[in-house]
Design a protein around this motif. Structure first.
Motif, PDB file in Angstrom:
ATOM      1  N   VAL A 146      11.380  89.815 -13.238  1.00 26.54           N
ATOM      2  CA  VAL A 146      10.411  89.363 -12.241  1.00 26.54           C
ATOM      3  C   VAL A 146       9.104  90.141 -12.414  1.00 26.54           C
ATOM      4  N   ARG A 147       9.215  91.467 -12.644  1.00 28.66           N
ATOM      5  CA  ARG A 147       8.002  92.268 -12.841  1.00 28.66           C
ATOM      6  C   ARG A 147       7.222  91.786 -14.063  1.00 28.66           C
ATOM      7  N   GLU A 148       7.931  91.456 -15.139  1.00 26.20           N
ATOM      8  CA  GLU A 148       7.281  90.971 -16.355  1.00 26.20           C
ATOM      9  C   GLU A 148       6.578  89.634 -16.087  1.00 26.20           C
ATOM     10  N   ALA A 149       7.227  88.771 -15.347  1.00 24.58           N
ATOM     11  CA  ALA A 149       6.618  87.483 -15.000  1.00 24.58           C
ATOM     12  C   ALA A 149       5.360  87.708 -14.163  1.00 24.58           C
ATOM     13  N   PHE A 150       5.417  88.616 -13.217  1.00 20.94           N
ATOM     14  CA  PHE A 150       4.249  88.941 -12.403  1.00 20.94           C
ATOM     15  C   PHE A 150       3.124  89.496 -13.283  1.00 20.94           C
ATOM     16  N   ARG A 151       3.464  90.361 -14.243  1.00 22.58           N
ATOM     17  CA  ARG A 151       2.459  90.947 -15.132  1.00 22.58           C
ATOM     18  C   ARG A 151       1.767  89.857 -15.953  1.00 22.58           C
ATOM     19  N   ILE A 152       2.549  88.917 -16.464  1.00 23.94           N
ATOM     20  CA  ILE A 152       1.984  87.821 -17.251  1.00 23.94           C
ATOM     21  C   ILE A 152       1.079  86.955 -16.381  1.00 23.94           C
ATOM     22  N   LEU A 153       1.541  86.603 -15.194  1.00 25.13           N
ATOM     23  CA  LEU A 153       0.722  85.779 -14.293  1.00 25.13           C
ATOM     24  C   LEU A 153      -0.551  86.510 -13.878  1.00 25.13           C
ATOM     25  N   GLU A 154      -0.461  87.820 -13.713  1.00 24.50           N
ATOM     26  CA  GLU A 154      -1.646  88.607 -13.374  1.00 24.50           C
ATOM     27  C   GLU A 154      -2.628  88.629 -14.553  1.00 24.50           C
ATOM     28  N   SER A 155      -2.114  88.793 -15.771  1.00 21.70           N
ATOM     29  CA  SER A 155      -2.993  88.824 -16.951  1.00 21.70           C
ATOM     30  C   SER A 155      -3.675  87.478 -17.173  1.00 21.70           C
ATOM     31  N   GLN A 156      -3.066  86.413 -16.699  1.00 28.80           N
ATOM     32  CA  GLN A 156      -3.659  85.087 -16.826  1.00 28.80           C
ATOM     33  C   GLN A 156      -4.549  84.732 -15.640  1.00 28.80           C
ATOM     34  N   GLY A 157      -4.646  85.636 -14.672  1.00 27.91           N
ATOM     35  CA  GLY A 157      -5.546  85.424 -13.543  1.00 27.91           C
ATOM     36  C   GLY A 157      -4.960  84.666 -12.372  1.00 27.91           C
ATOM     37  N   PHE A 158      -3.660  84.373 -12.408  1.00 25.02           N
ATOM     38  CA  PHE A 158      -3.037  83.645 -11.301  1.00 25.02           C
ATOM     39  C   PHE A 158      -2.686  84.553 -10.126  1.00 25.02           C
ATOM     40  N   LEU A 159      -2.427  85.825 -10.433  1.00 24.98           N
ATOM     41  CA  LEU A 159      -2.043  86.782  -9.395  1.00 24.98           C
ATOM     42  C   LEU A 159      -2.995  87.974  -9.404  1.00 24.98           C
TER      43      LEU A 159
END
Length: 170
Positions: free
Chosen positions: A1-14
């Motif tokens: 879940v943390r990795e998914a959050f990191r990816i979404l954050e790097s893409q600007g979604f979070l």
């Protein structure tokens, strides 16, 4: 879940705020368009495919603009076309007003995602569009196409606007 959050954050979604939490960004549109922009930047050799995409998207934008344009949108496009005509009469290419017209048309379609995509593609094609518009006859031809598209939008005829835009891009 943390990795998914990191990816979404790097893409600007979070947006992660230490000590406060993680939030969905308020304007994810740029995040949706950014991968396309990155691709186009890396693959500048794909001009033909970019024109193909523009023909498909901008035809639909013209159709939507014919349905959705407000009086303010119409006034803006009309002013742009008058400035483009003046620039061409003065021996200029009219590239800036050409780009403005496509932007204003996308605004009139009232779809923010398509607006961002079109603005991105127009930016990347600026150099090739500038060379295309060199020569008074080509600049005049572009203006005539814009006027035809605008006329169809004024009439509220989406099919005619889409057809005129396809002709213009081709």
């Amino acid at each position: 879940v943390r990795e998914a959050f990191r990816i979404l954050e790097s893409q600007g979604f979070l947006d992660s705020r230490p000590g406060d939490g993680t939030y969905v960004t308020s304007n994810p549109i740029d995040s949706l368009v950014q991968p396309l922009a990155s691709f186009i930047l890396k693959e500048k050799d794909y001009q033909l495919e970019l024109f193909e995409m523009r023909r498909l998207l901008e035809s639909q934008l013209a159709y939507l603009a014919a349905e959705r344009a407000t009086p303010e949108n119409m006034t803006k496009m009309e002013k742009i076309l008058k400035r483009q005509e003046e620039q061409i009469a003065n021996g200029e290419t009219g590239l800036d007003t050409d780009s403005e017209f496509h932007h204003a048309l996308a605004e009139a379609a009232n779809n923010r995602i398509l607006l961002h995509i079109i603005n991105t593609t127009i930016e990347f094609q600026a150099e090739s569009r500038e060379s295309y518009l060199l020569g008074e006859e080509r600049a005049k031809k572009s203006l005539a196409h814009h006027q035809k598209i605008f006329s169809a939008i004024q009439k509220g005829d989406g099919e005619l606007a889409a057809h005129a835009m396809r002709e213009h891009i081709e």
